[in-house]
Design an enzyme around this catalytic site. Sequence first.
Site, PDB file in Angstrom:
ATOM      1  N   TYR A   1      30.253  30.502  38.210  1.00  0.00           N
ATOM      2  CA  TYR A   1      30.480  32.065  38.264  1.00  0.00           C
ATOM      3  C   TYR A   1      29.252  33.044  37.990  1.00  0.00           C
ATOM      4  O   TYR A   1      28.422  33.461  38.875  1.00  0.00           O
ATOM      5  CB  TYR A   1      31.643  32.601  37.459  1.00  0.00           C
TER       6      TYR A   1
ATOM      7  N   ASP B   1      42.844  41.163  51.044  1.00  0.00           N
ATOM      8  CA  ASP B   1      42.080  41.217  49.913  1.00  0.00           C
ATOM      9  C   ASP B   1      41.409  42.630  49.608  1.00  0.00           C
ATOM     10  O   ASP B   1      40.736  42.844  50.417  1.00  0.00           O
ATOM     11  CB  ASP B   1      40.962  40.183  49.570  1.00  0.00           C
TER      12      ASP B   1
ATOM     13  N   HIS C   1      43.524  38.711  46.587  1.00  0.00           N
ATOM     14  CA  HIS C   1      42.213  38.114  45.765  1.00  0.00           C
ATOM     15  C   HIS C   1      42.567  36.750  45.198  1.00  0.00           C
ATOM     16  O   HIS C   1      41.676  36.131  44.585  1.00  0.00           O
ATOM     17  CB  HIS C   1      41.539  39.316  44.861  1.00  0.00           C
TER      18      HIS C   1
END
Length: 390
Positions: A158, A322, A357
């Site tokens: 990430y 999204d 999302h």
Amino acid sequence: NKRIVSVAAQHPEPKNWVDLIPETKYVLAPSTASGYIFAHYMVDAVSQVKQYDFTGRLIREIKLPGLGTASGFGGKIEDKTVYYTFSNYTTPPSIYALNPEKGESTLYKKPAIDFNSDAYESKQVFYTSKDSTKIPMIITYKKGTVLNGNNPTILYGYGGFNISLTPSFSIANAVWFEQGGVYAVPNLRGGGEYGEAWHLAGTKMNKQNVFDDFIAAAEYLITNKYTSSKFLAIRGGSNGGLLVGATMTQRPDLMQVALPAVGVMDMLRYHTFTAGAGWAYDYGTADDSKEMFEYILAYSPVQNVKEGVKYPATLVTTGDHDDRVVPAHSFKFAAQLQAKQKGNNPVLIRIETNAGHGAGTPVSKTIEQYADIFGFTLYNMGYNELPKKY
């Protein structure tokens, strides 16, 4: 990174503060129970818990069930037992009962999951990034796995927004382990594992540090024979999707499969869509200055797909509704790859309809998604049928 101080209520000015538990280089999250203070630290991305009395005297470090993430340790002053939850990559979230006078923990309750945690292990390693910064990484696999470079491996990352990747259990990862897969998670700069300085070291004009950290993680796995480029997949979502997009365009030779999910792929324009302007603190924007424009342009995935390059087999995933990272990012990146890809590695885009999302995805859809992701990954590593299930 926080500290605990004591002060007379009649004179609470900062000049009167006295350290009860001083600040350390690790992030502190305190709680109280049974007449004690429990200081929860994140040390190299895993939990460490110390028990103090109300004078600041250290009683003991709590012995946790393993390398992982603990939470809880809260209760009333008269409680004789303190409860906490522990989890890691091989252990589903389980509740433990702690005797605060003896410091002994016993398992109180665990979920009924058909997964043999004892058959798998996690190992924490430290490797050096391009600029010699030391980066921690936890690698999880079946006990007895032979390090011969032939293990299907997912490298997940990430690296942003002060978010810490601490060990946690996932049913999807358990399925991957049962197929003989290796799962590696490095704690990249941009996260919160070592406080705000670590976060800032992966933002704005330091963003390339994050990609360098991820590339170095892949190189470590290959050098140490956990896997090889032929059996390596890289995966990440949202900001992690950007990470995958940047890494595969900078080092397409390093992995066999790329799995960018709901990624921020057009960094020159991200701030003009929906919630994008709120991410400028981490990324900066192309409108900030000529220098920032050129820095972002150098790594933005959409703008860095080159004609005639052999990119890894790629499965881009997104949701058509999204509104956090609009699907146009994924559409443009997939289109660029499909137009410019050299060779036979497939480039596919999987678009979940009536989906956003990712939060709130029902179990049925999650199963379908991971069946596609794992199937795509293993097939493009050369498996025509599933590896042996353990």
